[in-house]
Design a protein around this motif. Structure first.
Motif, PDB file in Angstrom:
ATOM      1  N   ASP A 297       0.874  -1.164   0.000  1.00 33.68           N
ATOM      2  CA  ASP A 297       0.000   0.000   0.000  1.00 33.68           C
ATOM      3  C   ASP A 297       0.913   1.216   0.000  1.00 33.68           C
TER       4      ASP A 297
ATOM      5  N   GLY B 280      -0.931   6.725  -1.581  1.00 28.13           N
ATOM      6  CA  GLY B 280      -1.859   7.380  -0.655  1.00 28.13           C
ATOM      7  C   GLY B 280      -2.214   8.817  -0.994  1.00 28.13           C
TER       8      GLY B 280
ATOM      9  N   ASN C  45      -4.506  12.023  -2.130  1.00 26.14           N
ATOM     10  CA  ASN C  45      -5.899  12.327  -1.840  1.00 26.14           C
ATOM     11  C   ASN C  45      -6.536  12.945  -3.068  1.00 26.14           C
TER      12      ASN C  45
ATOM     13  N   HIS D 197       3.900  13.030  -0.753  1.00 31.93           N
ATOM     14  CA  HIS D 197       3.534  11.768  -1.385  1.00 31.93           C
ATOM     15  C   HIS D 197       4.678  11.205  -2.236  1.00 31.93           C
TER      16      HIS D 197
ATOM     17  N   HIS E  50      -4.266   3.054  -2.895  1.00 29.12           N
ATOM     18  CA  HIS E  50      -5.099   3.440  -1.744  1.00 29.12           C
ATOM     19  C   HIS E  50      -5.403   4.946  -1.718  1.00 29.12           C
TER      20      HIS E  50
ATOM     21  N   TYR F 147     -10.634   7.209   9.644  1.00 30.82           N
ATOM     22  CA  TYR F 147      -9.414   6.715   8.983  1.00 30.82           C
ATOM     23  C   TYR F 147      -9.101   5.273   9.387  1.00 30.82           C
TER      24      TYR F 147
ATOM     25  N   ASP G 270      -9.111   1.784   7.170  1.00 28.10           N
ATOM     26  CA  ASP G 270      -7.958   0.896   7.022  1.00 28.10           C
ATOM     27  C   ASP G 270      -8.296  -0.526   7.464  1.00 28.10           C
TER      28      ASP G 270
ATOM     29  N   TYR H  56       2.703  -1.153   4.453  1.00 25.69           N
ATOM     30  CA  TYR H  56       2.156   0.184   4.318  1.00 25.69           C
ATOM     31  C   TYR H  56       3.317   1.174   4.250  1.00 25.69           C
TER      32      TYR H  56
ATOM     33  N   VAL I 179       4.137   4.486   4.372  1.00 23.37           N
ATOM     34  CA  VAL I 179       3.471   5.729   4.791  1.00 23.37           C
ATOM     35  C   VAL I 179       4.383   6.456   5.788  1.00 23.37           C
TER      36      VAL I 179
ATOM     37  N   GLN J 119       2.677   8.577  11.048  1.00 22.09           N
ATOM     38  CA  GLN J 119       1.419   7.834  11.218  1.00 22.09           C
ATOM     39  C   GLN J 119       1.646   6.509  11.957  1.00 22.09           C
TER      40      GLN J 119
ATOM     41  N   PHE K 299      -0.982   3.087  12.681  1.00 18.40           N
ATOM     42  CA  PHE K 299      -0.804   1.724  12.187  1.00 18.40           C
ATOM     43  C   PHE K 299      -0.656   0.714  13.322  1.00 18.40           C
TER      44      PHE K 299
HETATM   45  N1  ARG Z   1      -4.185   9.455   2.217  1.00 14.84           N
HETATM   46  C1  ARG Z   1      -3.313   9.394   3.359  1.00 14.84           C
HETATM   47  C2  ARG Z   1      -2.579  10.717   3.541  1.00 14.84           C
HETATM   48  O1  ARG Z   1      -2.447  11.495   2.612  1.00 14.84           O
HETATM   49  C3  ARG Z   1      -2.300   8.309   3.256  1.00 14.84           C
HETATM   50  C4  ARG Z   1      -2.847   6.927   3.154  1.00 14.84           C
HETATM   51  C5  ARG Z   1      -1.861   5.910   3.566  1.00 14.84           C
HETATM   52  N2  ARG Z   1      -2.343   4.525   3.479  1.00 14.84           N
HETATM   53  C6  ARG Z   1      -3.154   3.961   4.345  1.00 14.84           C
HETATM   54  N3  ARG Z   1      -3.562   2.727   4.130  1.00 14.84           N
HETATM   55  N4  ARG Z   1      -3.578   4.593   5.405  1.00 14.84           N
HETATM   56  O2  ARG Z   1      -2.098  10.970   4.632  1.00 14.84           O
END
Ligand code: ARG
Length: 588
Positions: A118, A121, A123, A132, A158, A323, A327, A345, A347, A351, A355
């Motif tokens: 994943d 991410g 938006n 990103h 995702h 959120y 997930d 993931y 990311v 975060q 997780f």
């Molecule tokens: N859209 C989220 C952001 O911009 C990141 C997503 C990451 N992936 C996940 N499975 N939560 O912060």
């Protein structure tokens, strides 16, 4: 396919066993003192306790059983009990020859696992920004690495396509164009095929709406209501949302394609929505959730925690999905679709709490198999020279396409000023600049351990010296031109013969280590380890090139062997660059 290190381990293990010691002591590693030896085994040291014997005695016993093996030039014991190994030059040449014969350069294949990665991410409707960038390039590399090693890998972008930002944009558009049919609840006709907004509209609407929601309480409430209505299927909103999605995804695909990033699945948070009711039921059946102040929450703290572990909020009093819920539902969906052994993931490290909570609840609720590995591949921040998260000159967050364009422009300037430029059209130079600029950005990032923050410094990233993408590309260009020149002169690569210089030996041994590096990079999820070995290979090759006259060598067998090594190094670098989804221009 075993790596050379593993083959040597098998030989040394056998010697340990034959001498009456434990097999596990025979592990061979690449030497950390290449000036002394090529490989080493430290098993005699670890074995001292187990066998109640002095390490030197153990080492000498083992040595006696290795000494006659002709694959070794020398095996020696150094106090306090190291076994130092140097391979015979004939064996090195033979192994290098096998590498040449092998389509995948003798690089290993692992037992196949199914892995969902994943990453990305982004938006929907918000521009792709530098935050990103790391997810995209680290994730793409890890996905390709896993695939190269034989795993079944599914990369999923995702998309963030289901949150409040959608309601914000809907509400902002409604303010601007209230008469659009999407807002008319009594409308029963077909919705127009053409999108009412362009990507530029979206990039304008979102910040506008976001600013408005901060000062206008009523607008914010409307946006939340719109989000809720969208998630509950209000037809006009759904139709509008689909248009936002279309426009946004097309734009995202363009930016990702420039980076060589490509997803197998373009699923989003919205696709997990149908799995939410089932998830809620599972959590309830397992008595994992309870109500607190109108919100549904689940505890995930454990007694051994040494940091506070807040409960997961599953849904707020207004029933909107959160959120973590998304997930968790996505995990349910992925288990149903792919039944993966691992989910990664990629990311931002910030975060990590999210997780931890999600993974714990997923395990507790048995959404995954007990052995399914859930892994947060966290990464640090890309900073500007001021040490703060990278911004535009005006202070805003820089969008990804602007960043790529600036790297390309800087690369173009360098190319225009170079010797090569004279023979190339502007179009050709522009294409080279794109490839070089992107390699600069990628390797500027990937050379760092992913967990570290780094400073975005285009000048440094673009240099053809040092650990940069352009340096690797440049090395491959040089290798290619050397081979082309040789061919034009009628000199062809031939059988690899026993190396005679230390640099040549070191270069070949380095090539033999690549497979082990790939496996370690896979296990630790650290692409920078691969970068390091590429720079080592390139550096050794460049040293070898300066120390030897390859083309002018009169010994034909020697020249043919060296040309084969040139070819081998080139193939290796190209193979590894492909894991980074990085191309090499024909000239630069
Ligand atoms: N859209 C989220 C952001 O911009 C990141 C997503 C990451 N992936 C996940 N499975 N939560 O912060």
């Amino acid at each position: 396919m075993k790596t050379l290190k593993n083959k040597l381990t098998a030989v040394v293990e056998e010697a340990f066993v034959a001498a009456g010691y434990d097999k596990s002591l025979g592990a061979v590693t690449f030497s950390d003192r290449p000036d002394l030896c090529q490989f080493q085994c430290n098993g005699a040291l670890t074995g001292a306790k187990l066998h109640r014997k002095a390490p030197m005695m153990i080492a000498n016993d083992v040595l006696a059983r290795l000494a006659d093996n002709e694959i070794f030039k020398s095996v020696t014991v150094a106090p306090p009990g190291f076994i130092n190994i140097i391979l015979s030059d004939e064996f090195i040449a033979e192994e290098a020859g096998k590498m040449v014969e092998s389509e995948r350069l003798s690089l290993p294949v692992m037992d196949e696992k199914t892995i969902v990665v994943d990453y990305g991410g982004p938006n929907v409707a918000k521009p792709l920004h530098v935050g990103h960038l790391r997810a995209a390039i680290i994730g793409e590399t890890l996905k390709r690495l896993a695939r190269f090693l034989g795993h079944n890998v599914i990369g999923d972008v995702h998309l963030g396509d289901w949150g409040l930002q959608m309601g914000l944009i809907i509400s902002e558009l409604e303010r601007e164009q209230p008469s659009l049919c999407y807002f008319d609840e009594s409308y029963t006709g077909e919705y127009p095929a053409e999108s009412p907004v362009s990507i530029d509209d979206l990039s304008r609407l979102y910040p506008q709406a976001s600013a408005r929601s901060k000062e206008d309480e009523e607008f914010r409430a409307r946006a939340m209501k719109a989000t809720y209505d969208l998630q509950n299927g209000r037809a006009g909103y759904v139709a509008l949302w689909k248009k936002f999605l279309e426009v946004s995804v097309a734009d995202l695909k363009r930016s990702y394609a420039r980076l060589g990033v490509d997803f197998d699945k373009w699923l989003g948070e919205s696709d997990a929505d149908p799995y939410v009711p089932g998830l809620l039921k599972t959590l309830e059946d397992k008595k994992l959730t309870y109500l607190s102040d109108g919100a549904l929450i689940a505890d995930v703290a454990e007694e051994t925690d040494d940091e506070p572990m807040p409960p997961v909020i599953i849904s707020k009093s207004d029933g909107s999905a959160l959120y973590a819920t998304t997930d968790l539902a996505t995990i349910v969906q992925r288990m149903a679709d792919f039944n993966p052994d691992e989910m990664w993931y990629v990311v931002d490290s910030r975060q990590s709490m999210h997780f931890k909570q999600v993974f714990r609840l997923a395990k507790k609720a048995e959404l995954v198999r007990p052995e399914t590995e859930l892994f947060h591949v966290g990464f640090g921040t890309m900073n500007g020279k001021d040490g703060k998260p990278y911004k535009t000159r005006e202070g805003g967050v820089m969008s990804l396409s602007v960043l790529i364009d600036s790297a390309k422009a800087a690369a173009k300037e360098r190319i225009d000023a170079s010797e090569t430029a004279k023979e190339l059209s502007d179009e050709e130079r522009s294409a080279i600049a794109e490839t070089v600029g992107i390699a600069a950005i990628k390797f500027g990032d990937l050379i760092n351990h992913r967990s570290r923050d780094y400073i975005f410094d285009l000048d440094r990233f673009l240099a053809t010296e040092g650990k940069t993408g352009p340096y690797l590309q440049y090395t491959v260009v040089r290798l290619s031109s050397l081979l082309a020149k040789a061919e034009a002169a009628g000199a062809l690569p031939g059988k690899i013969i026993a190396p005679e210089s230390d640099t040549e030996r070191e270069l070949l041994i380095k090539l033999f280590s690549v497979g082990d590096v790939l496996i370690r990079a896979f296990e630790d999820k650290t692409p920078n380890a691969i970068c390091e070995v590429m720079f080592d290979v390139a550096g050794l090759f460049n040293r070898f090139y300066f120390e030897n006259k390859i083309l002018a060598n009169e010994n034909v067998a020697q020249r043919a062997s060296w040309l084969r090594i040139v070819e081998l190094v080139r193939r290796m670098l190209i193979t590894l660059l492909d894991i980074f989804s990085t191309d090499v221009p024909e000239r630069m």
